[in-house]
Scaffold this motif. Structure first.
Motif, PDB file in Angstrom:
ATOM      1  N   UNK A   1       3.824   2.469  27.077  1.00  0.00           N
ATOM      2  CA  UNK A   1       2.615   2.129  26.333  1.00  0.00           C
ATOM      3  C   UNK A   1       2.451   3.165  25.229  1.00  0.00           C
ATOM      4  N   UNK A   2       2.247   2.691  23.989  1.00  0.00           N
ATOM      5  CA  UNK A   2       2.071   3.611  22.872  1.00  0.00           C
ATOM      6  C   UNK A   2       0.857   3.207  22.050  1.00  0.00           C
ATOM      7  N   UNK A   3       0.211   4.205  21.507  1.00  0.00           N
ATOM      8  CA  UNK A   3      -0.804   4.013  20.478  1.00  0.00           C
ATOM      9  C   UNK A   3      -0.039   4.129  19.165  1.00  0.00           C
ATOM     10  N   UNK A   4      -0.298   3.222  18.237  1.00  0.00           N
ATOM     11  CA  UNK A   4       0.422   3.173  16.974  1.00  0.00           C
ATOM     12  C   UNK A   4      -0.535   3.540  15.841  1.00  0.00           C
ATOM     13  N   UNK A   5      -0.014   4.323  14.890  1.00  0.00           N
ATOM     14  CA  UNK A   5      -0.797   4.671  13.699  1.00  0.00           C
ATOM     15  C   UNK A   5       0.063   4.415  12.464  1.00  0.00           C
ATOM     16  N   UNK A   6      -0.470   3.657  11.510  1.00  0.00           N
ATOM     17  CA  UNK A   6       0.137   3.519  10.189  1.00  0.00           C
ATOM     18  C   UNK A   6      -0.752   4.284   9.220  1.00  0.00           C
ATOM     19  N   UNK A   7      -0.142   5.025   8.309  1.00  0.00           N
ATOM     20  CA  UNK A   7      -0.889   5.738   7.270  1.00  0.00           C
ATOM     21  C   UNK A   7      -0.299   5.381   5.913  1.00  0.00           C
ATOM     22  N   UNK A   8      -1.160   4.950   5.005  1.00  0.00           N
ATOM     23  CA  UNK A   8      -0.805   4.757   3.603  1.00  0.00           C
ATOM     24  C   UNK A   8      -1.422   5.900   2.809  1.00  0.00           C
ATOM     25  N   UNK A   9      -0.603   6.569   1.993  1.00  0.00           N
ATOM     26  CA  UNK A   9      -1.103   7.697   1.195  1.00  0.00           C
ATOM     27  C   UNK A   9      -0.362   7.751  -0.138  1.00  0.00           C
ATOM     28  N   UNK A  10      -0.885   8.563  -1.047  1.00  0.00           N
ATOM     29  CA  UNK A  10      -0.255   8.733  -2.343  1.00  0.00           C
ATOM     30  C   UNK A  10      -0.100   7.444  -3.122  1.00  0.00           C
ATOM     31  N   UNK A  11      -1.030   6.526  -2.935  1.00  0.00           N
ATOM     32  CA  UNK A  11      -0.882   5.207  -3.544  1.00  0.00           C
ATOM     33  C   UNK A  11      -1.276   5.218  -5.017  1.00  0.00           C
ATOM     34  N   UNK A  12      -0.417   4.618  -5.833  1.00  0.00           N
ATOM     35  CA  UNK A  12      -0.702   4.399  -7.245  1.00  0.00           C
ATOM     36  C   UNK A  12       0.172   3.232  -7.700  1.00  0.00           C
ATOM     37  N   UNK A  13       0.127   2.893  -8.948  1.00  0.00           N
ATOM     38  CA  UNK A  13       0.867   1.735  -9.449  1.00  0.00           C
ATOM     39  C   UNK A  13       2.381   1.932  -9.364  1.00  0.00           C
ATOM     40  N   UNK A  14       2.856   3.193  -9.382  1.00  0.00           N
ATOM     41  CA  UNK A  14       4.297   3.460  -9.420  1.00  0.00           C
ATOM     42  C   UNK A  14       4.892   3.922  -8.102  1.00  0.00           C
ATOM     43  N   UNK A  15       4.059   4.343  -7.151  1.00  0.00           N
ATOM     44  CA  UNK A  15       4.620   4.868  -5.898  1.00  0.00           C
ATOM     45  C   UNK A  15       3.585   4.799  -4.782  1.00  0.00           C
ATOM     46  N   UNK A  16       4.095   4.886  -3.555  1.00  0.00           N
ATOM     47  CA  UNK A  16       3.231   4.907  -2.373  1.00  0.00           C
ATOM     48  C   UNK A  16       4.062   5.412  -1.195  1.00  0.00           C
TER      49      UNK A  16
END
Length: 158
Positions: free
Chosen positions: A112-127
């Motif tokens: 059993x795992x807890x899952x985390x997704x993180x989105x960071x550094x988002x802009x039109x050219x990179x993420x």
């Protein structure tokens, strides 16, 4: 505050640099790196989107359907892999101050795992996207997959 347009930055074509642990639950496992591509398109006037990531090195593709719930101002992120042909349990969350955090529960190799997704550094050219698992209910996290997205030369958000 999260909105139906949080993922507008992601629409269009991307080159992807993947880094994955060879053992998703093993902090001592090695990292592998490989290239890929991704294409995201909006749905529901931006309140949803779907993207397909191509990972030739793994002989696999993945798809994510993201849906914004206006009542809770949360997103659900729903992932499927061509390797399993199944939809994994969703993660839920929101963006705050340019950073998106999404959590859910799943199993990995029978654990059993807890899952985390993180989105960071988002802009039109990179993420940047990263996945981490926790086997202790979220007290500690082990990052096991990172994707660095950059726009292919000469392209813009689509």
């Amino acid at each position: 505050m999260s909105s139906p347009h949080d993922f507008d930055f992601f629409h269009g074509d991307w080159e992807v640099r993947h880094r994955r642990r060879t053992g998703f639950l093993d902090p001592d496992s090695a990292w592998t790196e490989f290239p890929g591509t991704s294409h995201c398109r909006p749905l529901f006037d931006g309140a949803a989107n779907i993207d397909e990531v191509d990972m030739p090195r793994l002989s696999a593709k993945g798809v994510t359907l993201r849906l914004f719930d206006p009542a809770t101002e949360r997103w659900s992120l729903n992932w499927a892999s061509s390797l399993s042909g199944t939809l994994f349990p969703p993660v839920f969350g929101r963006f705050e101050d340019g950073r998106g955090e999404f959590y859910g529960d799943d199993t990995y190799d029978g654990a059993e795992v807890r899952v985390r997704f993180v989105w960071s550094g988002v802009c039109a050219e990179s993420a940047r996207w990263e996945q981490a698992f926790s086997v202790d209910g979220g007290d500690t996290w082990l990052t096991n997959w990172v994707m660095e997205f950059t726009r292919p030369s000469g392209t813009t958000a689509g």
